[in-house]
Design an enzyme around this catalytic site. Sequence first.
Site: not given
Length: 769
Positions: A470, A489, A594
């Site tokens: 990339e 690669k 929570c």
Amino acid sequence: MAETNMEIDDSLYSRQRYVLGDSAMHKMANSSVLIYGMGGVGVEIAKNAVLAGLKSVTVQDPKVSCTQDLGVQFFLREIDVQSARNRAEATVPHLIELNPYVTVTASTHALTCESDLTYLTHYQCVILTECPLSVQQYVNKFCRSVSPQIKFLSCDVYGVFGSAFADFGDNFEIFDATGEEAQDVFVSDITQEAAGVVTCLDQRMHNLVTGDKVTFREVKGMTEVNGQQFTIKVINSYTFSIGDTTQFSTYEEGGIITEVKEHQTKSYLPLENQLTEPSIITPDLCKFDVPAVLHVAYLALHKYQEKHGHLPRPWDDNDGSAFVAEAKDINSYMKNKLDDLNENLLLTLSRCCSGCLAPLCAVFGGIVAQELLKALTGKFTPLNQWLHLDACEVVPQDKLVDTKQFTPRGDRYDSLRICVGDVKCQMLANTNLFMVGCGAIGCEMLKNYALLGVSCAAGKVTITDNDLIEKSNLNRQFLFRPHHIQKPKSTTAAGAALDINKDMHIEAQQHKVCPQTEETVYSDAFFENQHIIVNALDNVEARRYMDGRCVTNQKALMESGTMGTKGHVQVIVPHLTESYTSQQDPKDEDFPYCTVKSFPATLEHCIQWARDKFEECFVQNAQGFNKFVESYPNLADVSEQLLSGVSIDGGVKVSKILANRPSSWPDCVALARIRFEKYFNHKAKQLLHAFPADKKLEDGALFWASPKRPPTPVIFDPCEEMHMLFVRTTARLYADIYRVKVTTQDVDEGTVRSILASVSVPDFTPKNK
């Protein structure tokens, strides 16, 4: 990225940007540096400097390429040697390929004590390698004499010994000594006494040191500390003293501690002063006395070369004796004279100093390049002021060793042969090595293997990586170029390694190392055929798997990794060291659902909440929709079944997605604006409706007690940059997911503002709980 007002190319610099910050990146983009000497360590520094994204890099070197350079200088080729090409001129085309934003030029002039140095005023930092000590002093004096002072670095590698020196001037400002984010810690208690003790909530470590400065906020009771700055004295990992608090009110509850990052000013001494009274760091506590000896040896080496016109000859006892005598003479006029000069260490340096160990060049190239970035940005604490390092363990110490095997033969491995001998050179050439991962570490490893001649005879290097290249990889994975993007690669890295050393036997694969490939590819028989395994991985799970395979097959493992500016190396040898999984990293802290959903109290909670919301909105919903469509391709039939009362798993949710999906850019903006209202306004109002700010528990304690804090509903303001950033970014994500066509004009802030003016935001209606 050549000017301050230019945007940073985040697609290229994203990882580096997160570590250094935009301010440092802009300073680098406006800085020019001169690097003298394009040998093994000089090219490493230059490569790293160009990748970092400076404004310009000039490489200066009067020397021509020679065969011995091929063993340490990875940008030189055999044709450069054959044509006697200047090293700087041969290197520049390769450096230019690394970064389109950096101007790279070459100079072939020699630096001497008679050189006109006025041209150095064009640079913010000058780095010298392969320079006589007299020239280093001459240049250093000039760098200090001009205004503003020019930052100065020097570095050399002699055989298996390396040295670096830093002088950043009389008043060097350090803006961020550690680069670490200042973290908030909640207060549990503050005592009223002559040395008031602060205790952290829930035994959370404060990670502070004595002398650090902190401020307080939201403390109830002892409100006098709020907004004040205190210099602390650490008591233990959870408590520290802030001085006399006897005149303050009694502490009741709450409070947050925040470390104060202060600018520091450091004064450096010139090279001339640092020769006889050096400031030396100790990088290896197992060799506590070695750096001081190496400093004397470094001075003696320059003195010997100045007197004889050459370095001590390889493994020559007469030259070795003369060198030791020179070191003893220099030690006699040192400010802090050494009682033990460790003659064996000096002889080892004398024997191999005309050679060069390529991996040590890589180490010093990384260190000095990092010091360069510190010099230009004021980010992180710089070197103070000398660093001496050795790898003498690789040099045979047996007195009966055949010295003929260290004799140069006129080939590319002479630099290595002088250090370790031909026996070890052949051992490397016959090595079977398996490396997993071809990213940043993998590229550096492959470059070193090629320079060392690993697997250039009967051996073979096998590499595997299933990733594609990339653009963001190009900033740190230097074997790759822009035209390699979206190529594998492993195969690309293998080709680049062969460019460095065409004799290397290398096989590139694209398989994952995992249980699924144990039988077909990476079987026990495969591991048994390897001499050593190397991890160049980016995740812990794969590291543990490889460690288990190496333990099972009793194979040595070289493990390494990086994170930001930190890194680790671990050598694992069967029956000699512990394995990788013998020690475990601290577990990531899990946050109750929570807490994250309704009562986030720390930055970590907020990050986790944001990640969860991102996954839900832009990953899980899209994946669920795609999976549903694969199972039920005819949505019209699904609609009829739902209307007839037939229950279809996931059908209702998909129906809502289809009903609410945006079909235009204004729809995307409206959806993003409603999300803002829901997350940052309605949610807070709902919490305050269910749990009012003055709500008390059964025992009389306030519900909103530390670390919980009551939320504040956010009123959307189109003039607030952060509010608009949320809307524009979220709208772009929706557009990408639903394939809504977006033009440059659409994302213009004025266009988005005009759309927002017509968006109808639903009113908040509290729900009783």
